[in-house]
Design an enzyme around this catalytic site. Sequence first.
Site, PDB file in Angstrom:
ATOM      1  N   CYS A  75     162.369 -31.718 -23.691  1.00  0.00           N
ATOM      2  CA  CYS A  75     162.220 -32.119 -22.290  1.00  0.00           C
ATOM      3  C   CYS A  75     162.457 -30.932 -21.372  1.00  0.00           C
ATOM      4  CB  CYS A  75     163.112 -33.307 -21.960  1.00  0.00           C
ATOM      5  SG  CYS A  75     164.785 -33.186 -22.557  1.00  0.00           S
ATOM      6  N   ASP A 109     169.501 -36.161 -27.946  1.00  0.00           N
ATOM      7  CA  ASP A 109     168.330 -35.407 -27.499  1.00  0.00           C
ATOM      8  C   ASP A 109     168.063 -34.193 -28.396  1.00  0.00           C
ATOM      9  OD1 ASP A 109     170.417 -33.736 -26.892  1.00  0.00           O
ATOM     10  OD2 ASP A 109     170.007 -33.618 -24.744  1.00  0.00           O
TER      11      ASP A 109
END
Length: 348
Positions: A194, A137
């Site tokens: 995110c 990520d």
Amino acid sequence: MAEAKSDHQPEWLGSRYSRQMLFKPIGPEGQRRIAASAVLVAGMGALGTVLASHMARAGVGKLRIVDRDYVELSNLQRQMLYDEEDAARMLPKAVAAQAKLAKINSDVRLEALVEDITPANVGRIVDGVDLVLDGTDNFRTRLLLNDACFKRGIPFVYGGAVGSHGMTAMLVPGETCCLRCLIGSPEAGAGQTCDTVGIVAPVVDIVASFQAAEALKFLAGAGEARRDSLLTLDVWHFQCLNIRLPAPKPDCPACGLKIYPALREEEPDAVVMCGRETVQISGRGPLDLNRWEAHLARSCAVSRNPFLLRADLPEGERLVLFPDGRVLVQGTDNPARARSLYDRYIGS
Ligand SMILES: [Zn+2]
């Protein structure tokens, strides 16, 4: 209709993979190759859980999974291998995923690593695999994997998703450009995470499935079918863009100059983690959780399992200690604040 299964054939020729082998570009020979392959899924979050599920179901011989994190309730919206029990037990993602994957396909040799991927251990983590699938990520870890893969000649399937937007490319040393050629420095990929803009689950499945499709082509020996493009898509405002991969840059420090800068970098001491208010401190060495449980219980509410120790601090933040020395400081995204709490409770 019941499917016939011969006692004289190995499982990979039996009913389990019959539909995959019926697909002509794979066939029995492709299945044999898939069964003989070893794959690393790096990161077992949203992308990683979908990738690992596809690889296990497809029948890869060996599947290595690595993740530094543990399952939380906020993961369940999109991280397909986990459930409420995993979150309640605070299981490391690699451990929880391994248990699920073993139930999905007991023939696959699974190897679960609860580790942060660093310049010091990335060589060991990618060693011995035929293919690396990106389920991470952050660009720091991606560039680390990119450099480790290109140094060793291992194909790397990049994937990323944030908001309703995702992108993916199959990067093959000696044949295509590398991730550095595509995105430049990590700062170029920073900004939207995110943590700041959220994420909708379907884009993750779609990106991971495109990654898995390229993986199957490669593993089955159908490299001629490879998609030589950077695919970007948005599932909310439907848009899809397929751009041919640029040629490797002669001055790229990885695929051009072969310097592989990420492998030489020092691990940053405090890293802000994507997805929530958490800072990871690398730590100085192993932590004896028994000792720390007794120590921290004097000032904090502590809970633990065999893999980690959690301490809810009077300040409102929370520390999560791992035996390998890492400490997560949760409830802040400020590295200085995290460092301060670390020093306050763990010491440097
Ligand atoms: Zn490059």
